[in-house]
Scaffold this active site. Sequence first.
Site, short mmCIF file in Angstrom:
data_model
loop_
_atom_site.label_atom_id
_atom_site.label_comp_id
_atom_site.label_asym_id
_atom_site.label_seq_id
_atom_site.Cartn_x
_atom_site.Cartn_y
_atom_site.Cartn_z
N GLU A 1 0.64 -1.08 -0.12
CA GLU A 1 0.04 0.13 -0.03
C GLU A 1 0.93 1.25 0.06
O GLU A 1 2.10 1.13 0.76
CB GLU A 1 -0.95 -0.04 1.23
CG GLU A 1 -1.89 1.19 1.31
CD GLU A 1 -2.42 1.30 2.74
OE1 GLU A 1 -3.50 2.19 2.79
OE2 GLU A 1 -2.11 0.35 3.73
N LYS B 1 -9.90 1.56 -3.18
CA LYS B 1 -10.26 1.30 -1.68
C LYS B 1 -11.70 1.73 -1.35
O LYS B 1 -12.00 2.70 -1.51
CB LYS B 1 -9.27 1.71 -0.60
CG LYS B 1 -9.49 0.96 0.64
CD LYS B 1 -8.47 1.52 1.83
CE LYS B 1 -8.63 0.95 3.25
NZ LYS B 1 -7.78 1.28 4.03
N CYS C 1 -5.30 -2.76 2.64
CA CYS C 1 -5.19 -2.43 4.20
C CYS C 1 -6.05 -3.44 4.80
O CYS C 1 -6.23 -4.57 4.63
CB CYS C 1 -4.93 -1.08 4.57
SG CYS C 1 -4.82 -0.94 6.36
#
Length: 536
Positions: free
Chosen positions: A292, A355, A408
């Site tokens: 990330e 995301k 994440c």
Amino acid sequence: MLLEGLPRVLAAIAAGALATLALPPIDFPASAFVAFPVLVWLLDGIGARQTLLRTLLADFWIGWLFGFGYFVAGLWWLGSAMLVDAAAFAVFIPFAVLGLPAVCAVYFGLSTMLARRFWSHSAFRILVLAASFGLFEWLRSFVLTGFPWNEIGVLAAPTPMLMQSVSLVGIHGISLLAVFVFAAPAVLADRHGRVPVVTLAVLIAAGHIGYGYVRLAANPTKFVDGTRVSVVQANIPQSDKFDEAAAQKIFARQIAVTEKGREARPAKPEQGTGAKIVETAPQERTLIVWAESSLPFILTERPEAIARLADMIEPGEMLIAGAPRIETLASGRERLYNSVLVIDDNGEIVDARDKVHLVPFGEYMPFGRFFESLGIMNLSQMPGGFSAGSAHDPVPIDGSPSFLPLVCYEAIFPAEIAPSIAKDRPGFLVNDTNDGWFGNTPGPYQHLRLAELSAVALGLPLIRAANTGISVVTDAYGREIDALALGATGTIESALPAAAPATPYSRLRNLPFFVLLVASFAISVSIWLFISRQLD
């Protein structure tokens, strides 16, 4: 049972804290067989109160104290994130270390308050406690955006063999069953219902262990022909991420670690010699996976960086990298996304996914305008924060199985992932993350375990690239093929594990859990009503 006042308060907090010894990295589930019986006995010791409100508060208070001890001991490492930029965020350490646990503990308090409504002198009272915990752990997974970190079920899954039941009933189902089994020692001295309850607990524990053993034995690790993965762990200090002057250095380090890892790959077989025709198309696809925010800038604004990537990525390779992405709307306003970019060997961005599930206070601020007017910004220090993507969608790759990118802590929400793979099942999961915020604490170990449980629940291999660790390649059953330790620098060079058949959880999602939940409540309430009538 007889404790009162401060000793009672301390016993409840200590019991909750003790249970966290079963979490990573310690992984000592025996502690839960002490913690939950203490909770049961504390609930047994609640005497009659003058009013219903006082009774409810007493029931809630014990569960809340237990939860407060559990979440403080399990989440204290969140304070480390505030120290990355201490001048701006150190003031929020008390909220991270004490405030969030206090909020999460409300779910445990509501669990004990509900369970106590159907409490009896029978050993079956631990069944209603388990059902109540199962219900509120499920609610914790989505209420107020959800924070299912360290569900009780995680305590019962310290190894791949003990993770397999999650493919049947999901993590919420494991939480319900785990509370019942962990609390069983509390009823060994009971006179009513002890034998059937303890017998049932032993059978559940044996089934949990046995199913895991049989499933692993029947499904050895298999690999996909013609596809390899190279997982890069550049180990860049989180403090450097905020330094714009360090962007080029970070980019260069990512490339250097990647190229060094390439040297360690197994040599490809000779394609031909002499007059024999050599195929120009690569016989093997290698997927390079960066963590990330591994690209510390907007790639489309850096043509020199695109050219450098084109030089680095060799024919047959493809880069999967975490990076910010900007989208300009028709109104001229820009939106910033935390994304995963897919870049081919020409340096072209051939696909991208944004995301979907953002971290509150980390990537965006609830009531953002109010907080920004006070000069308070999210931890990523992005004015306005990131925007959320629209949906989880698998990414197709020529010559390789498709993959589902999860950025994440998106990887800890299997119920959100399952619908997106129901019709278009990918070959593997890619979890790009950056746990550098949390240093050498339990946080990265816990994050890894939660991602592994999601992968096992869905029956998909996990390719996890973490900036500072822990990077890992696991098969679809949670067995680690290779890993890089926390704080290490290097790459994992591995064949791509094959996906397992769709699991019951991936097809039915939380339906088995709901059946288990309703059955547990039905049996508990029926026994409570029967005993109440007998006493009358």
